[in-house]
Motif scaffolding. Structure first.
Motif, PDB file in Angstrom:
ATOM      1  N   ARG A 112      20.605 -25.865  54.430  1.00 11.22           N
ATOM      2  CA  ARG A 112      19.170 -25.677  54.191  1.00 11.22           C
ATOM      3  C   ARG A 112      18.398 -26.314  55.337  1.00 11.22           C
ATOM      4  O   ARG A 112      18.857 -27.263  55.985  1.00 11.22           O
ATOM      5  N   ILE A 113      17.211 -25.764  55.578  1.00  9.24           N
ATOM      6  CA  ILE A 113      16.347 -26.266  56.639  1.00  9.24           C
ATOM      7  C   ILE A 113      14.905 -25.992  56.240  1.00  9.24           C
ATOM      8  O   ILE A 113      14.594 -24.936  55.673  1.00  9.24           O
ATOM      9  N   SER A 114      14.028 -26.933  56.496  1.00  6.03           N
ATOM     10  CA  SER A 114      12.610 -26.764  56.191  1.00  6.03           C
ATOM     11  C   SER A 114      11.895 -26.163  57.394  1.00  6.03           C
ATOM     12  O   SER A 114      12.082 -26.616  58.530  1.00  6.03           O
ATOM     13  N   VAL A 115      11.082 -25.155  57.122  1.00  5.39           N
ATOM     14  CA  VAL A 115      10.265 -24.514  58.154  1.00  5.39           C
ATOM     15  C   VAL A 115       8.836 -24.475  57.622  1.00  5.39           C
ATOM     16  O   VAL A 115       8.497 -23.635  56.789  1.00  5.39           O
ATOM     17  N   GLY A 116       8.021 -25.412  58.075  1.00  2.00           N
ATOM     18  CA  GLY A 116       6.675 -25.514  57.528  1.00  2.00           C
ATOM     19  C   GLY A 116       6.737 -25.857  56.053  1.00  2.00           C
ATOM     20  O   GLY A 116       7.395 -26.821  55.649  1.00  2.00           O
ATOM     21  N   ASP A 117       6.071 -25.055  55.226  1.00  2.00           N
ATOM     22  CA  ASP A 117       6.088 -25.302  53.783  1.00  2.00           C
ATOM     23  C   ASP A 117       7.039 -24.350  53.060  1.00  2.00           C
ATOM     24  O   ASP A 117       6.833 -23.993  51.901  1.00  2.00           O
ATOM     25  N   VAL A 118       8.106 -23.960  53.773  1.00  7.28           N
ATOM     26  CA  VAL A 118       9.119 -23.052  53.221  1.00  7.28           C
ATOM     27  C   VAL A 118      10.498 -23.660  53.446  1.00  7.28           C
ATOM     28  O   VAL A 118      10.755 -24.287  54.480  1.00  7.28           O
ATOM     29  N   LEU A 119      11.385 -23.469  52.478  1.00 10.61           N
ATOM     30  CA  LEU A 119      12.762 -23.936  52.587  1.00 10.61           C
ATOM     31  C   LEU A 119      13.680 -22.733  52.769  1.00 10.61           C
ATOM     32  O   LEU A 119      13.619 -21.774  51.992  1.00 10.61           O
ATOM     33  N   ILE A 120      14.518 -22.763  53.805  1.00 16.77           N
ATOM     34  CA  ILE A 120      15.501 -21.710  54.052  1.00 16.77           C
ATOM     35  C   ILE A 120      16.864 -22.220  53.599  1.00 16.77           C
ATOM     36  O   ILE A 120      17.292 -23.304  53.997  1.00 16.77           O
ATOM     37  N   VAL A 121      17.536 -21.427  52.764  1.00 12.13           N
ATOM     38  CA  VAL A 121      18.813 -21.827  52.173  1.00 12.13           C
ATOM     39  C   VAL A 121      19.862 -20.775  52.514  1.00 12.13           C
ATOM     40  O   VAL A 121      19.642 -19.580  52.303  1.00 12.13           O
ATOM     41  N   GLY A 122      21.001 -21.209  53.044  1.00  7.02           N
ATOM     42  CA  GLY A 122      22.093 -20.300  53.362  1.00  7.02           C
ATOM     43  C   GLY A 122      23.265 -20.500  52.416  1.00  7.02           C
ATOM     44  O   GLY A 122      23.646 -21.641  52.117  1.00  7.02           O
ATOM     45  N   LEU A 164      14.283 -29.253  45.053  1.00  3.00           N
ATOM     46  CA  LEU A 164      13.577 -29.868  46.178  1.00  3.00           C
ATOM     47  C   LEU A 164      12.259 -29.159  46.458  1.00  3.00           C
ATOM     48  O   LEU A 164      11.242 -29.804  46.747  1.00  3.00           O
ATOM     49  N   ALA A 165      12.276 -27.840  46.381  1.00  4.45           N
ATOM     50  CA  ALA A 165      11.052 -27.077  46.642  1.00  4.45           C
ATOM     51  C   ALA A 165       9.962 -27.423  45.626  1.00  4.45           C
ATOM     52  O   ALA A 165       8.779 -27.527  45.977  1.00  4.45           O
ATOM     53  N   ARG A 166      10.358 -27.612  44.370  1.00  4.40           N
ATOM     54  CA  ARG A 166       9.371 -27.991  43.356  1.00  4.40           C
ATOM     55  C   ARG A 166       8.866 -29.411  43.591  1.00  4.40           C
ATOM     56  O   ARG A 166       7.662 -29.675  43.489  1.00  4.40           O
ATOM     57  N   LEU A 223       6.545 -26.918  47.729  1.00  5.74           N
ATOM     58  CA  LEU A 223       6.641 -25.957  48.820  1.00  5.74           C
ATOM     59  C   LEU A 223       6.129 -24.592  48.376  1.00  5.74           C
ATOM     60  O   LEU A 223       6.134 -24.246  47.193  1.00  5.74           O
ATOM     61  N   ASN A 224       5.734 -23.813  49.360  1.00  4.68           N
ATOM     62  CA  ASN A 224       5.115 -22.520  49.083  1.00  4.68           C
ATOM     63  C   ASN A 224       6.127 -21.399  48.901  1.00  4.68           C
ATOM     64  O   ASN A 224       5.797 -20.348  48.348  1.00  4.68           O
ATOM     65  N   GLY A 225       7.355 -21.612  49.376  1.00  7.95           N
ATOM     66  CA  GLY A 225       8.323 -20.531  49.267  1.00  7.95           C
ATOM     67  C   GLY A 225       9.736 -20.968  49.585  1.00  7.95           C
ATOM     68  O   GLY A 225       9.975 -22.038  50.156  1.00  7.95           O
ATOM     69  N   ILE A 226      10.681 -20.114  49.206  1.00  9.47           N
ATOM     70  CA  ILE A 226      12.101 -20.313  49.482  1.00  9.47           C
ATOM     71  C   ILE A 226      12.666 -19.012  50.035  1.00  9.47           C
ATOM     72  O   ILE A 226      12.412 -17.932  49.486  1.00  9.47           O
ATOM     73  N   VAL A 227      13.436 -19.115  51.116  1.00 12.90           N
ATOM     74  CA  VAL A 227      14.171 -17.975  51.660  1.00 12.90           C
ATOM     75  C   VAL A 227      15.653 -18.219  51.406  1.00 12.90           C
ATOM     76  O   VAL A 227      16.207 -19.221  51.862  1.00 12.90           O
ATOM     77  N   VAL A 228      16.288 -17.326  50.662  1.00 11.99           N
ATOM     78  CA  VAL A 228      17.720 -17.417  50.379  1.00 11.99           C
ATOM     79  C   VAL A 228      18.432 -16.382  51.243  1.00 11.99           C
ATOM     80  O   VAL A 228      18.097 -15.196  51.196  1.00 11.99           O
ATOM     81  N   GLU A 237      11.698  -8.628  61.603  1.00 17.08           N
ATOM     82  CA  GLU A 237      10.958  -9.853  61.900  1.00 17.08           C
ATOM     83  C   GLU A 237      10.329 -10.388  60.620  1.00 17.08           C
ATOM     84  O   GLU A 237       9.600  -9.673  59.926  1.00 17.08           O
ATOM     85  N   LEU A 238      10.637 -11.633  60.317  1.00 16.58           N
ATOM     86  CA  LEU A 238      10.040 -12.337  59.189  1.00 16.58           C
ATOM     87  C   LEU A 238       8.934 -13.239  59.713  1.00 16.58           C
ATOM     88  O   LEU A 238       9.179 -14.098  60.562  1.00 16.58           O
ATOM     89  N   VAL A 239       7.729 -13.034  59.220  1.00 12.69           N
ATOM     90  CA  VAL A 239       6.588 -13.869  59.590  1.00 12.69           C
ATOM     91  C   VAL A 239       6.249 -14.754  58.396  1.00 12.69           C
ATOM     92  O   VAL A 239       5.963 -14.250  57.303  1.00 12.69           O
ATOM     93  N   ILE A 240       6.308 -16.063  58.610  1.00 14.48           N
ATOM     94  CA  ILE A 240       6.011 -17.036  57.560  1.00 14.48           C
ATOM     95  C   ILE A 240       4.648 -17.652  57.855  1.00 14.48           C
ATOM     96  O   ILE A 240       4.461 -18.306  58.881  1.00 14.48           O
ATOM     97  N   THR A 241       3.702 -17.430  56.951  1.00 17.89           N
ATOM     98  CA  THR A 241       2.348 -17.947  57.116  1.00 17.89           C
ATOM     99  C   THR A 241       2.148 -19.123  56.171  1.00 17.89           C
ATOM    100  O   THR A 241       2.106 -18.937  54.947  1.00 17.89           O
ATOM    101  N   PRO A 242       2.032 -20.334  56.693  1.00 15.46           N
ATOM    102  CA  PRO A 242       1.904 -21.510  55.828  1.00 15.46           C
ATOM    103  C   PRO A 242       0.658 -21.446  54.949  1.00 15.46           C
ATOM    104  O   PRO A 242      -0.388 -20.933  55.352  1.00 15.46           O
TER     105      PRO A 242
END
Length: 346
Positions: free
Chosen positions: A169-179, A216-218, A222-227, A324-329
């Motif tokens: 997992r890695i945080s990108v702004g107010d989003v968490l990316i989970v692999g 963790l996101a809760r 955080l504003n979002g999660i990318v799985v 392309e994924l655009v993440i807008t905080p």
């Protein structure tokens, strides 16, 4: 009169100080104002390269992402073709290719990378042994691949799941990316009978890792999660009506056990309780499902569509397209995904 002239500077000093402070106040406020959150742009790819000749094309595509000043690359698995060998030479070559990405690159394994290595056309390897080798080659550090790395957190930091280095997992702004390691051959569920030890152990690791990510996101609001996972979990196969999986599924009932059933149920339950947005990114399936797509396939237990859950299916085996994924905080809809054409090969 002379006394007044001598006293005048003293009398005017407080007024001059106040005027100077008032004039400087807007500049001071501007200096203290927080910087506007930056939009994050991420390249999404999967199932490339599918043959040695495509390595140069992928290398050019990775350079193209850097030229476009993207922030991150996510490879959703499938670093070799389904008829290529799973030898150390092939895996090592693909690791070097991904590691030469100018941008930080996140990679999660696909079925052609390890679970289908048992097939004769792939060399007849032991899939579990190939997965161990994949972990050694691609996930040696707590950081992304690429010439410009970023730190991340791996599930292997937990003693109980020491071997699961691919889950991250890695945080990108107010989003968490989970692999997650979710391969596309029915999640490597074996029908041969006996205990599916690899499947069962990895299923539990994935369950705990995904639950931890949502927790963790809760906590962090955080504003979002990318799985990110490789497999298409087949949301349209009637899984909502199925009961608890048993050994009878493959024997007396003569039906294939859904290797993604628990994954889909967990995604549904966690997304329903999450206030932010959830984006699932996976490689496309085969046949009619092999193209790019965006939809909302999850329904809650009452049958209502979960509006905060979106699925993106990436183009299959295509070096000519990427997403392309655009993440807008702080946005009400933080995720936007657009299909892009890759530059023509030289």
């Amino acid at each position: 009169m002379k006394a007044l002239r001598r006293a005048l500077p003293t009398l005017l000093l407080p007024w001059l100080c106040q005027a100077a402070m008032a004039a400087a106040a807007p500049h001071a406020l501007a200096a203290r104002a927080p910087a506007k959150p930056q939009v994050v742009r991420v390249a999404l790819i999967a199932d490339v390269p599918q043959w040695p000749a495509a390595e140069a094309n992928l290398s050019a595509l990775l350079d193209h992402f850097a030229e476009r000043k993207l922030n991150l690359v996510i490879h959703a698995g499938g670093i070799k073709g389904d008829t290529e060998s799973c030898s150390d030479a092939v895996l090592g070559s693909r690791q070097q290719l991904l590691n030469q990405s100018p941008l930080p690159l996140i990679y999660v394994p696909g079925e052609t990378d390890w679970s289908e290595c048992r097939l004769p056309v792939n060399g007849g390897f032991d899939p579990v042994e190939r997965l161990s080798r994949l972990r050694e080659l691609f996930f040696p550090e707590d950081a992304t691949l690429g010439r410009q790395t970023r730190p991340l957190v791996r599930q292997s930091d937990q003693a109980l799941f020491r071997s699961f280095r691919e889950n991250m997992r890695i945080s990108v702004g107010d989003v968490l990316i989970v692999g997650l390691n979710v391969p596309g051959d029915n999640n490597h569920y074996r029908d041969e009978g006996g205990r599916n030890s690899e499947f069962e152990d990895r299923r539990e690791a994935n369950r705990q890792w995904l639950a931890r990510a949502f927790s963790l996101a809760r906590q962090r609001d955080l504003n979002g999660i990318v799985v990110v996972a490789h497999a298409d979990p087949h949301f349209a196969n009637g899984w909502e009506k199925k009961g608890r999986p048993t050994l009878l599924d493959g024997f007396m009932r003569h039906r294939t056990r859904d290797g993604y059933l628990e994954f889909k149920r967990q995604l549904r339950d966690l997304s329903a309780r999450f206030n932010g947005k959830v984006l699932l990114v996976h490689a496309a399936g085969s046949g009619a499902d092999s193209g790019f797509g965006i939809d909302k396939p999850l329904r809650d237990t009452a049958g209502k569509v979960l509006q905060n859950f979106t699925r993106v299916s990436l183009p299959a085996s295509s070096i000519s397209q990427w997403a392309e994924l655009v993440i807008t905080p702080a946005a009400a809809s933080p995720f936007a995904v657009v299909l892009k054409d890759a530059p023509a090969p030289n």
